[in-house]
Design a protein around this motif. Structure first.
Motif, short mmCIF file in Angstrom:
data_model
loop_
_atom_site.label_atom_id
_atom_site.label_comp_id
_atom_site.label_asym_id
_atom_site.label_seq_id
_atom_site.Cartn_x
_atom_site.Cartn_y
_atom_site.Cartn_z
N GLU A 50 52.95 36.73 51.06
CA GLU A 50 52.44 37.99 49.91
C GLU A 50 53.42 38.41 48.55
O GLU A 50 53.09 38.37 48.00
CB GLU A 50 52.19 39.31 50.92
N LEU A 51 55.33 38.05 49.34
CA LEU A 51 56.38 38.60 47.69
C LEU A 51 56.21 37.68 47.64
O LEU A 51 55.82 37.35 46.50
CB LEU A 51 57.12 39.00 49.17
N ARG B 280 59.31 45.24 57.30
CA ARG B 280 59.43 46.45 57.45
C ARG B 280 60.58 46.51 55.56
O ARG B 280 60.69 46.54 54.06
CB ARG B 280 60.55 47.44 58.31
N THR B 281 61.53 45.70 55.37
CA THR B 281 62.47 45.07 54.26
C THR B 281 61.20 44.26 53.37
O THR B 281 61.74 44.68 52.40
CB THR B 281 63.91 44.14 54.21
N ILE B 282 60.65 43.25 53.63
CA ILE B 282 60.07 42.28 52.62
C ILE B 282 58.77 43.27 51.95
O ILE B 282 58.40 43.68 50.85
CB ILE B 282 59.45 41.44 53.22
N GLY B 283 58.51 44.39 53.31
CA GLY B 283 57.49 44.61 52.68
C GLY B 283 58.09 46.21 51.41
O GLY B 283 56.86 46.63 50.79
N LEU B 284 58.68 46.84 51.77
CA LEU B 284 59.52 48.16 50.78
C LEU B 284 60.14 46.94 49.49
O LEU B 284 59.62 47.43 48.35
CB LEU B 284 60.81 48.63 51.33
N ILE B 285 60.37 45.77 49.11
CA ILE B 285 60.77 44.96 48.45
C ILE B 285 59.06 44.96 47.32
O ILE B 285 58.83 45.39 46.05
CB ILE B 285 61.53 43.86 47.92
N HIS B 286 57.99 44.94 48.25
CA HIS B 286 56.83 44.30 47.92
C HIS B 286 56.05 45.69 46.96
O HIS B 286 55.25 45.08 45.98
CB HIS B 286 55.85 44.07 49.01
N LYS B 287 56.19 46.55 47.74
CA LYS B 287 55.67 47.82 46.93
C LYS B 287 56.57 48.03 45.57
O LYS B 287 56.00 49.27 45.14
CB LYS B 287 56.48 49.34 48.43
#
Length: 650
Positions: free
Chosen positions: A336-337, A429-436
């Motif tokens: 997704e990223l 969790r880390t990639i999700g935070l970057i994605h946001k």
């Protein structure tokens, strides 16, 4: 007056004439071995164990009117069990003959008393360890019975293998595929030492695994007893958790901690069970569960690390993402990223298949087993986002570009050299935070989708050219993996061995929804076939499983094909047979040495598979390659395809 207990009659021989006059034999009544003697027209049932060292009297003989122990020659009366003047005679049991069949009368068996191994194995199951690979033997029988009880209840699956090394490789592969531990199981001494290579494979590839070993009785430890090896000391180098189970141990706590270490450390746990401890009554001790024993691991990275990484990504025009095996359970968020950034994604060899090669951003494998597509985009990038990868020499991630490294293992961060931004946190969790972060990380990005498609077109054209090469000495590996790309089921689990076959596999096979299992850091030859057994234990017949090996690798554990047949595992084995350790020959020549000791003499692998009860196929011409591979993948049940290949066309 003492009442006579009720007897339960067990038929032990269908016809009394089976046991000739003057002979003895071992028969089984219920759970008891009995020595049945036939002497002077009378049948007598006696204890089968000599009272001195437990010699099996049913394997003895009647000499001069006496039953002689086969181990050390002690004599007993074949009728009454007396040993003459010595007070160590044998117990006898009632015998009756009906319709020429012989029956032995025994009192009702006492109900099974729960042992410490029963509650330890129940604890193991409660913690989610439900697959065990191993071999039953004399020093693990109490533990084996506890495993049997759980299997009969439908709580676990036991797979009996032919070599303990295959057991540990299978358990290692199970952990790599699922992220959860399986157990390998062996006797004392050589059975346990045979586990070592597979345990090291699990350790260096961070695969959780539980080793359960039998041990000689504690009272003879240190005396040089048969098969005595100090297993706690022997396993010190490989096991993160390594304990001997004792009489006074907190038995279920030991099992719970062993599994907890395996899961959280992604490492090897080992418990060894002295013979006499395995049958100790559990008394009031109860099995444990993992409830409340493991914390959630969704750790967020420190804010300053995250902010620095986001700023680097925002500034980059041509970032790429490199994913390793450590990111295999986090690919949804990573893809997704990548789609947000429109940036290329490539994998390490161990990470092959984590993104389908048909995805518009996929660039295949980077490094020695990789494609020129991946290396091209690494060289063109202005930022490398490396996720769950170990920076091995095999992958060859350049240090000349700015690097963001994301990993949930702090020791993996900047392990071999400094990186620009090291981000410690659970990967999803880390990639999700970057994605946001949305807008800022998308600015100024070069859309590389068209360039990726162009590079794939160039690479596929090159592969077609290589397919035309032939020397007349066998089929090229390029043709094998080009054909397999088209015919292998899109969701198959692919188990890869070590050698030139693996290099060709990584380079030429184009993945779809496959998982790949390999011996990564250890690079142990022989991995593929046992790994397929581990994969089957994890998924059963829900997904196809294909093992690919060279002739050198398959011979390491060739006997395990009988394991596939025994359990009717729907596993397909492809053997690239070039009668040579081709990878070693290549290294000898590259190093300036003469080719030496790398030629192989092989059996007919196809006929061997047939002799084991599976399907055996062989192909030695490219014209028949496609139809034969098609036959292989469509077959239901264990099958092996032997392909005569050219050692030079890799």
């Amino acid at each position: 007056m003492k009442m006579k207990k009720k007897l339960y009659w067990h038929k032990v021989l269908d016809n009394k004439d089976t046991l000739k006059e003057g002979r003895v034999m071992t028969v089984v009544a219920g759970h008891k071995d009995i020595c049945l003697s036939h002497f002077k027209g009378k049948f007598t049932a006696l204890d089968n164990k000599c009272p001195h060292q437990g010699g099996p009297l049913g394997e003895g003989s009647i000499e001069n009117g006496l039953l002689r122990c086969p181990w050390h020659g002690w004599d007993f009366c074949p009728h009454g069990g007396s040993s003459g003047d010595y007070n160590d005679g044998l117990k006898t049991y009632d015998v009756k003959i009906e319709n020429d069949a012989i029956y032995i009368g025994l009192e009702e068996e006492a109900p099974h008393e729960t042992t410490v191994t029963d509650i330890m194995v129940e604890t193991m199951v409660n913690w989610g360890v439900t697959s065990v690979f191993g071999m039953v033997g004399h020093s693990n029988l109490g533990l084996a019975d506890a495993i049997r009880i759980q299997e009969e209840k439908g709580h676990l699956k036991f797979i009996g293998i032919r070599h303990e090394g295959a057991a540990s490789f299978a358990a290692s592969a199970y952990g790599k595929l699922t992220g959860k531990p399986a157990a390998c199981f062996a006797i004392a001494g050589p059975g346990s030492t045979n586990l070592f290579t597979g345990l090291w494979d699990a350790k260096v590839d961070r695969s959780p695994i539980l080793a359960l070993t039998g041990q000689v009785a504690t009272q003879v430890v240190g005396t040089g007893n048969f098969q005595e090896v100090d297993l706690v000391r022997a396993f010190q180098t490989v096991a993160e958790f390594n304990q001997r189970v004792e009489h006074q141990s907190k038995h279920t706590e030991l099992m719970a901690l062993a599994i907890k270490h395996a899961i959280l450390k992604r490492d090897v746990s080992h418990l060894t069970f002295p013979d006499q401890v395995q049958v100790l009554p559990a008394q009031n001790e109860k099995a444990q569960t993992p409830e409340g024993r493991i914390a959630k691991l969704s750790i967020a990275p420190p804010e300053d690390q995250l902010d620095t990484a986001i700023n680097k990504i925002a500034q980059a025009e041509k970032p790429i993402i490199i994913v390793g095996h450590g990111a295999r359970f986090n690919m949804k968020e990573i893809i997704e990223l990548a789609e947000k950034l429109n940036c290329p994604v490539m994998t390490t060899f161990k990470g092959k298949g984590q993104i389908s090669d048909s995805h518009k951003l996929a660039c295949g494998v980077l490094g020695r087993s990789g494609t020129p597509i991946a290396s091209y985009f690494m060289n063109e990038a202005d930022l490398l986002i490396v996720i769950g990868a170990s920076f091995s020499n095999h992958t060859g991630i350049t240090q000349k570009k700015p690097i963001i490294q994301v990993d949930f293992d702090p020791l993996a961060l900047s392990k071999f050299h400094k990186v620009d931004v090291a981000v410690f946190g659970e990967i999803s969790r880390t990639i999700g935070l970057i994605h946001k972060t949305d807008v800022e990380i998308k600015a100024n990005k070069v859309n590389q989708i068209e360039s990726i498609a162009k590079r794939w077109k160039i690479w596929r054209a090159e592969k077609k050219k290589r397919l035309t090469e032939a020397t007349g000495h066998g089929i090229s590996s390029i043709a094998v993996f080009d054909t397999l790309t088209r015919l292998a089921p899109e969701n198959a689990i692919m188990c890869v061995d070590v050698g030139n076959n693996a290099y060709s596999f990584g380079r030429y096979f184009e993945s779809k929804n496959h998982n790949f299992l390999m011996s990564g850091y250890l690079g142990s030859i022989g991995f593929a076939l046992p790994a397929a057994i581990g994969a089957w234990a994890a998924v059963g017949d829900k997904r196809p499983i294909i093992a690919v090996a060279g002739d050198g690798g398959i011979c390491q554990y060739l006997a395990e094909f009988t394991t596939l047949v025994k359990y009717n595992m729907n596993i397909k084995v492809i053997v690239l047979n070039n009668n040579e350790l081709g990878k070693i020959t290549k290294e000898q020549r590259a190093g300036g040495w003469d080719k030496w000791a790398t030629d192989l003499v092989n059996p007919s692998f196809a006929k061997y598979a047939q002799s084991c009860g599976g399907l055996g196929l062989k192909v030695d011409s490219e014209e028949k390659l496609e139809s034969t591979i098609r036959t292989l993948v469509l077959h239901e049940g264990p099958a092996l395809l032997e392909i005569t290949t050219d050692v030079k066309l890799i």
